[in-house]
Write a protein that holds these residues in place. Structure first.
Motif, PDB file in Angstrom:
ATOM      1  N   LEU A 260      47.112  30.914  39.812  1.00 61.34           N
ATOM      2  CA  LEU A 260      45.657  30.835  39.745  1.00 61.34           C
ATOM      3  C   LEU A 260      45.048  30.898  41.140  1.00 61.34           C
ATOM      4  CD1 LEU A 260      43.164  30.386  37.972  1.00 61.34           C
ATOM      5  CD2 LEU A 260      43.590  27.932  38.128  1.00 61.34           C
ATOM      6  N   ALA A 261      45.609  30.141  42.076  1.00 56.03           N
ATOM      7  CA  ALA A 261      45.099  30.162  43.453  1.00 56.03           C
ATOM      8  C   ALA A 261      45.362  31.504  44.121  1.00 56.03           C
ATOM      9  CB  ALA A 261      45.738  29.027  44.257  1.00 56.03           C
ATOM     10  N   MET A 262      46.537  32.099  43.859  1.00 57.76           N
ATOM     11  CA  MET A 262      46.828  33.421  44.416  1.00 57.76           C
ATOM     12  C   MET A 262      45.864  34.466  43.889  1.00 57.76           C
ATOM     13  SD  MET A 262      51.011  33.424  44.169  1.00 57.76           S
ATOM     14  CE  MET A 262      51.145  35.161  44.642  1.00 57.76           C
ATOM     15  N   ALA A 263      45.569  34.417  42.587  1.00 55.69           N
ATOM     16  CA  ALA A 263      44.670  35.392  41.984  1.00 55.69           C
ATOM     17  C   ALA A 263      43.261  35.292  42.551  1.00 55.69           C
ATOM     18  CB  ALA A 263      44.635  35.197  40.471  1.00 55.69           C
ATOM     19  N   ASN A 264      42.916  34.119  43.016  1.00 59.89           N
ATOM     20  CA  ASN A 264      41.594  33.910  43.613  1.00 59.89           C
ATOM     21  C   ASN A 264      41.636  34.003  45.130  1.00 59.89           C
ATOM     22  OD1 ASN A 264      39.669  33.464  41.367  1.00 59.89           O
ATOM     23  ND2 ASN A 264      41.130  31.877  40.825  1.00 59.89           N
TER      24      ASN A 264
END
Length: 313
Positions: A260-264
Motif C-alpha cells: 500500500l505504501a509502495m503503491a502510493n
C-alpha cells in the motif's frame, strides 16, 4: 498509460481458530479457551489490509460453491472489496485453515486447500483477458506453483510490479526469486531456501538472496523488525514490542501495508516502517488484517499519510 491499482492473487480460506488454554491435558486432549471462525488465507488477509485505505484493491482466487464460500464473499463485500475476481468452484470445497493459537500467540495450522488447489494458470489468463493490469500484484505460495509462476510472468510482462511472499516455503521456491521485483520472507524461510544455518548473518542472507535472483529481498525478523536490500542500500527498521495475542495474520498485514505504501510512492524505508507497525498491530488481537483505524494509527506513528499527498483523504 501507466498501470494503477493493486491486485492480490491467490488463496482464500475460512479459518477455524482455536485458542488453547494454558493447562496441558493428558492423552492428546487439549481444552481450548475460545473459538472463532474468520475469513482468512494469505491473499485475503493482505487484500483486507490494503482495503483499509484502498477499497479498489482486487482479489483473484477460488472458493467453493458452498456456505463457506458465501461466508468469504460476504466478508469481502462488507469490507467493500469487489468479488468479481472470485471463481466459485463446483468441484471442490472452500479452503479451510484449522488454526491452533497457544497462550503466547504462536500458532500452527493445518490447511486443507480445497478450491485453492484448483487455481490454475488458465485462471490468471482469464482474469487478464477482462481486466487491465494493475500497478502492483501481490502473490504467495499458498496456491499451486504453476499458477504463481504464470501470474508473476504475465503481470510483470504487462508492466506490473510483482511482490512475492515466499510463504509457505516450498522446495522449488528458490526458482521463483527472479520472477518478482520484491520478495518477502521470514528468517526461517530464507535459510530454508538458501540451505544455510539459522545463525547466518542477516546482511549475508540478503546478499545471497540477491545473488540467487531476488531484486529487492525483504526479511521479516519478528521482534528484530525488518531488513532489506534496496538497490545497494541495507535498509533496517526496528519494531516496538507488543503482547502477542495471535500472530496468524501478521505477515500478511505486513505485506499489505508495505505494498500500500509502495503503491502510493513512499520511500522504501517508510514502506518498511509502515509494514512493521501493521504486523505489530495485528499480533495484538485476534483479527488477522488491518482496519481503517489501524491505518490512522500507522499514519500517526509515521507522521505521514499513507495516501498520496496529492490525493488527500
Amino acid at each position: 498509460m501507466r498501470p494503477t491499482g493493486i491486485c492480490v492473487v491467490g488463496s482464500l480460506n475460512v479459518d477455524l481458530i482455536a485458542y488453547l488454554g494454558a493447562e496441558v491435558s493428558a492423552a492428546s486432549y487439549v481444552t481450548g479457551q475460545n473459538f472463532e471462525m474468520a475469513a482468512g488465507g494469505k491473499s485475503l488477509n493482505a487484500a483486507m489490509s490494503i482495503a483499509s485505505l484502498d477499497p479498489t484493491v482486487t482479489l483473484v482466487g477460488r472458493v467453493g460453491s458452498d456456505h463457506l464460500g458465501d461466508f468469504i464473499t460476504g466478508a469481502l463485500r462488507e469490507r467493500g472489496i469487489t468479488t468479481e475476481g472470485i471463481i466459485r468452484d463446483d468441484l471442490a470445497h472452500t479452503g479451510v485453515g484449522h488454526v491452533r493459537v497457544n497462550p503466547e500467540g504462536e500458532y500452527d495450522t493445518v490447511v486443507v486447500p480445497g478450491a485453492n488447489g484448483n487455481f490454475s494458470p488458465a485462471d490468471v489468463d482469464a482474469y487478464l483477458e477482462d481486466h487491465e493490469p494493475p500497478a502492483f500484484v501481490v502473490l504467495n505460495l499458498e496456491v499451486p506453483l504453476p499458477a504463481v509462476r504464470r501470474a508473476a510472468t504475465r503481470f510483470r510482462e504487462l508492466g506490473s510490479t510483482v511482490v512475492l511472499n515466499l510463504s509457505p516455503v516450498h522446495a522449488e521456491a528458490k526458482d521463483l526469486l527472479g520472477l518478482a521485483d520484491v520478495v518477502v520472507m521470514n528468517l526461517s524461510e530464507a535459510c530454508h531456501v538458501l540451505n544455510v544455518p539459522q545463525s547466518t548473518d542477516v546482511p549475508l542472507l540478503l546478499k545471497a538472496l540477491r545473488e540467487a535472483g531476488a531484486k529487492t529481498p525483504v526479511l521479516t525478523l519478528g521482534e528484530g523488525g525488518v531488513a532489506a536490500l534496496s538497490g545497494n542500500d541495507l535498509v533496517q527498521a526496528a519494531v516496538e514490542p507488543i503482547r502477542v495475542v495471535n500472530s496468524v495474520g501478521a505477515g500478511d498485514s505486513f505485506l499489505g501495508a508495505m505494498v500500500l505504501a509502495m503503491a502510493n510512492e513512499h520511500p522504501f524505508p517508510v514502506c518498511l516502517r509502515a509494514a512493521n507497525e501493521a504486523g505489530r498491530l495485528v499480533c495484538g488481537r485476534s483479527e488477522s488484517f488491518l482496519t481503517p483505524a489501524d491505518v490512522l494509527h500507522i499514519e500517526n506513528v509515521l507522521g505521514v499519510s499513507l495516501a498520496r499527498a496529492s490525493a488527500g483523504r
